[in-house]
Design an enzyme around this catalytic site. Structure first.
Site, PDB file in Angstrom:
ATOM      1  N   LYS A  84     -28.076  22.812   1.973  1.00  0.00           N
ATOM      2  CA  LYS A  84     -28.318  23.312   0.638  1.00  0.00           C
ATOM      3  C   LYS A  84     -28.369  25.085   0.784  1.00  0.00           C
ATOM      4  O   LYS A  84     -29.360  25.484   0.597  1.00  0.00           O
ATOM      5  CB  LYS A  84     -29.456  22.771  -0.304  1.00  0.00           C
ATOM      6  CG  LYS A  84     -29.495  23.386  -1.791  1.00  0.00           C
ATOM      7  CD  LYS A  84     -28.679  22.631  -2.761  1.00  0.00           C
ATOM      8  CE  LYS A  84     -28.966  23.434  -4.211  1.00  0.00           C
ATOM      9  NZ  LYS A  84     -28.162  22.838  -5.034  1.00  0.00           N
ATOM     10  N   GLY A 104     -24.619  24.892  -8.939  1.00  0.00           N
ATOM     11  CA  GLY A 104     -24.091  25.034 -10.078  1.00  0.00           C
ATOM     12  C   GLY A 104     -22.641  24.576  -9.849  1.00  0.00           C
ATOM     13  O   GLY A 104     -22.151  23.709  -9.294  1.00  0.00           O
ATOM     14  N   ASP A 160     -33.901  19.606  -4.632  1.00  0.00           N
ATOM     15  CA  ASP A 160     -32.652  19.020  -4.073  1.00  0.00           C
ATOM     16  C   ASP A 160     -32.770  18.922  -2.495  1.00  0.00           C
ATOM     17  O   ASP A 160     -32.330  17.799  -2.049  1.00  0.00           O
ATOM     18  CB  ASP A 160     -31.748  20.048  -4.189  1.00  0.00           C
ATOM     19  CG  ASP A 160     -31.036  20.215  -5.621  1.00  0.00           C
ATOM     20  OD1 ASP A 160     -30.099  20.740  -5.963  1.00  0.00           O
ATOM     21  OD2 ASP A 160     -31.689  19.403  -6.395  1.00  0.00           O
ATOM     22  N   ASN A 194     -19.015  10.930 -11.691  1.00  0.00           N
ATOM     23  CA  ASN A 194     -20.551  10.682 -11.786  1.00  0.00           C
ATOM     24  C   ASN A 194     -20.770  10.019 -13.229  1.00  0.00           C
ATOM     25  O   ASN A 194     -21.076  10.791 -14.110  1.00  0.00           O
ATOM     26  CB  ASN A 194     -21.461  11.693 -11.448  1.00  0.00           C
ATOM     27  CG  ASN A 194     -22.849  11.339 -11.489  1.00  0.00           C
ATOM     28  OD1 ASN A 194     -23.038   9.992 -11.404  1.00  0.00           O
ATOM     29  ND2 ASN A 194     -23.831  12.245 -11.512  1.00  0.00           N
ATOM     30  N   ILE A 197     -27.843   5.539 -11.488  1.00  0.00           N
ATOM     31  CA  ILE A 197     -28.646   4.945 -10.245  1.00  0.00           C
ATOM     32  C   ILE A 197     -30.068   4.678 -11.000  1.00  0.00           C
ATOM     33  O   ILE A 197     -30.638   5.700 -11.222  1.00  0.00           O
ATOM     34  CB  ILE A 197     -28.506   6.073  -9.209  1.00  0.00           C
ATOM     35  CG1 ILE A 197     -26.945   6.234  -8.508  1.00  0.00           C
ATOM     36  CG2 ILE A 197     -29.220   5.369  -7.892  1.00  0.00           C
ATOM     37  CD1 ILE A 197     -26.734   7.398  -7.746  1.00  0.00           C
ATOM     38  N   PRO A 241     -22.142   4.824 -10.878  1.00  0.00           N
ATOM     39  CA  PRO A 241     -22.863   4.662 -12.126  1.00  0.00           C
ATOM     40  C   PRO A 241     -24.137   5.289 -12.234  1.00  0.00           C
ATOM     41  O   PRO A 241     -24.617   5.620 -11.418  1.00  0.00           O
ATOM     42  CB  PRO A 241     -23.019   3.006 -12.108  1.00  0.00           C
ATOM     43  CG  PRO A 241     -23.185   2.821 -10.560  1.00  0.00           C
ATOM     44  CD  PRO A 241     -22.060   3.639 -10.151  1.00  0.00           C
TER      45      PRO A 241
HETATM   46  N1  ATP Z   1     -25.819   8.935 -10.936  1.00  0.00           N
HETATM   47  C1  ATP Z   1     -26.857   9.072 -11.692  1.00  0.00           C
HETATM   48  N2  ATP Z   1     -27.867   8.216 -11.991  1.00  0.00           N
HETATM   49  C2  ATP Z   1     -28.992   8.629 -12.404  1.00  0.00           C
HETATM   50  N3  ATP Z   1     -29.226   9.773 -12.777  1.00  0.00           N
HETATM   51  C3  ATP Z   1     -28.675  10.635 -12.524  1.00  0.00           C
HETATM   52  C4  ATP Z   1     -27.296  10.598 -11.736  1.00  0.00           C
HETATM   53  N4  ATP Z   1     -26.883  11.818 -11.527  1.00  0.00           N
HETATM   54  C5  ATP Z   1     -27.324  12.713 -11.875  1.00  0.00           C
HETATM   55  N5  ATP Z   1     -28.598  12.289 -12.639  1.00  0.00           N
HETATM   56  C6  ATP Z   1     -29.804  12.833 -13.197  1.00  0.00           C
HETATM   57  O1  ATP Z   1     -29.025  14.182 -13.484  1.00  0.00           O
HETATM   58  C7  ATP Z   1     -29.965  15.024 -12.921  1.00  0.00           C
HETATM   59  C8  ATP Z   1     -29.159  16.181 -12.375  1.00  0.00           C
HETATM   60  O2  ATP Z   1     -28.629  15.785 -11.306  1.00  0.00           O
HETATM   61  P1  ATP Z   1     -28.542  16.415 -10.011  1.00  0.00           P
HETATM   62  O3  ATP Z   1     -29.623  17.333  -9.715  1.00  0.00           O
HETATM   63  O4  ATP Z   1     -28.001  15.629  -8.952  1.00  0.00           O
HETATM   64  O5  ATP Z   1     -27.511  17.581 -10.521  1.00  0.00           O
HETATM   65  P2  ATP Z   1     -26.766  18.942  -9.498  1.00  0.00           P
HETATM   66  O6  ATP Z   1     -25.212  19.066  -9.944  1.00  0.00           O
HETATM   67  O7  ATP Z   1     -27.153  18.642  -8.096  1.00  0.00           O
HETATM   68  O8  ATP Z   1     -27.579  20.094 -10.069  1.00  0.00           O
HETATM   69  P3  ATP Z   1     -27.794  21.538  -9.334  1.00  0.00           P
HETATM   70  O9  ATP Z   1     -26.508  22.391  -9.855  1.00  0.00           O
HETATM   71  O10 ATP Z   1     -29.092  22.099 -10.276  1.00  0.00           O
HETATM   72  O11 ATP Z   1     -27.830  21.443  -8.043  1.00  0.00           O
HETATM   73  C9  ATP Z   1     -30.791  14.470 -12.013  1.00  0.00           C
HETATM   74  O12 ATP Z   1     -32.119  14.887 -11.661  1.00  0.00           O
HETATM   75  C10 ATP Z   1     -30.728  12.854 -12.636  1.00  0.00           C
HETATM   76  O13 ATP Z   1     -31.969  12.808 -13.474  1.00  0.00           O
HETATM   77  C1  DNN Z   2     -31.258  26.373 -10.989  1.00  0.00           C
HETATM   78  C2  DNN Z   2     -30.070  25.331 -11.534  1.00  0.00           C
HETATM   79  N1  DNN Z   2     -30.733  23.844 -11.176  1.00  0.00           N
HETATM   80  C3  DNN Z   2     -28.982  25.544 -10.336  1.00  0.00           C
HETATM   81  N2  DNN Z   2     -29.601  25.293  -9.070  1.00  0.00           N
HETATM   82  C4  DNN Z   2     -28.424  26.904 -10.467  1.00  0.00           C
HETATM   83  C5  DNN Z   2     -27.235  27.024 -11.269  1.00  0.00           C
HETATM   84  C6  DNN Z   2     -26.693  28.308 -11.518  1.00  0.00           C
HETATM   85  C7  DNN Z   2     -25.992  28.249 -12.620  1.00  0.00           C
HETATM   86  C8  DNN Z   2     -24.922  29.530 -12.818  1.00  0.00           C
HETATM   87  C9  DNN Z   2     -24.496  29.745 -14.241  1.00  0.00           C
HETATM   88  O1  DNN Z   2     -23.262  29.207 -14.237  1.00  0.00           O
HETATM   89  O2  DNN Z   2     -25.120  29.978 -15.003  1.00  0.00           O
HETATM   90 MG    MG Z   3     -28.362  19.815  -7.033  1.00  0.00          MG
END
Ligand code: ATP
Ligand code: DNN
Ligand code: MG
Length: 236
Positions: free
Chosen positions: A45, A125, A61, A182, A213, A211
């Protein structure tokens, strides 16, 4: 064995149509399923942001990813830079005066590529999240020289977000392995219709859909991802 040569091509960047679309959940599930296929998978990450956890990894994460891949790689290798505010690296830099370190990210990625067969790199993001002025997640993927998987939700509005993300990949000549839907929103499109439309409109393969999870255990993630994702294409 020096994996950096033979397997680097297998490494994949996991980007998404936005923050909170499920990149971490999808990356974790892929890491578990690939590990169960005896792929020596590492995770990265490059940039993380938000409220630092009090124990263990600063980034939640990173904790989820490291647990899924079952690696004991040092935190500073897996997550070279953590910004203690919820923002892009660019905004965090402007607010906190800590400049994003691209060279550290790229050298750490190279080191990780020597330790594992395949690295799953989670973005931050959406794909145009700014890191420096005129340097976005797109530029980082280009410099890593790896293809990307695009994670998208199934909520109405996702078609626009997905097409825009794909068009940015095409503009930057980033190879796209495929889309993963997703499907964790209960009020989204039917996955069947969304898959039909995204493939017809973009000529990018949908590798599958995940689906909601309920259980993030190894056994649960392995079952869900093995059943729903075309892992063979991912490994090609
Ligand atoms: N398939 C899923 N099943 C259940 N909950 C989910 C699923 N996908 C995402 N979520 C929910 O959505 C939230 C955000 O998902 P995730 O942290 O994976 O997003 P991200 O795209 O990695 O965000 P970031 O940009 O912050 O890294 C998770 O904390 C969880 O609560
Ligand atoms: C903190 C958040 N969960 C992400 N890791 C960072 C997302 C950056 C988003 C930037 C934007 O498009 O505004
Ligand atoms: Mg993430």
């Amino acid at each position: 064995m020096d994996y950096s040569k033979k397997y680097l091509l297998k490494s994949v960047f996991i980007t998404g149509t936005d923050t909170d679309v499920g990149k971490t959940y999808i990356t974790a599930g892929l890491a578990v399923a690939l590990r169960k296929m005896d792929v020596d998978v590492g995770v990265m990450k490059p940039f993380a942001a938000g409220t630092a956890q009090k124990k263990g990894y600063k980034s939640e994460d990173v904790e989820i990813l490291a647990k899924a891949a079952q690696t004991s790689d040092p935190e500073n290798l897996v997550n070279p830079q953590f910004f203690p505010i919820s923002a892009s690296p660019y905004t965090a830099w402007k607010n906190l005066k800590t400049k994003p370190k691209i060279s550290a990210i790229l050298s750490n990625f190279k080191k990780l590529s020597k330790l594992h067969e395949m690295i799953l790199v989670e973005g931050m993001g959406g794909i145009m999240t700014p890191i420096l002025k005129n340097y976005y997640i797109t530029n980082l993927i280009k410099e890593m020289k790896i293809p990307t998987v695009i994670v998208t939700r199934s909520k109405v509005g996702t078609v626009n977000h997905t097409i825009m993300t794909i068009q940015m990949c095409q503009k930057y000549k980033i190879p796209i392995k495929g889309i993963i839907i997703n499907d964790f929103d209960d009020d989204g499109y039917s996955v069947k219709n969304l898959k039909r439309d995204l493939q017809n409109l973009t000529d990018v393969k949908v590798l599958g859909s995940i689906p909601f999870i309920k259980d993030m255990s190894d056994a649960s993630l392995n079952r869900i991802f093995k059943k729903n994702i075309d892992l063979k294409t991912l490994l090609k």
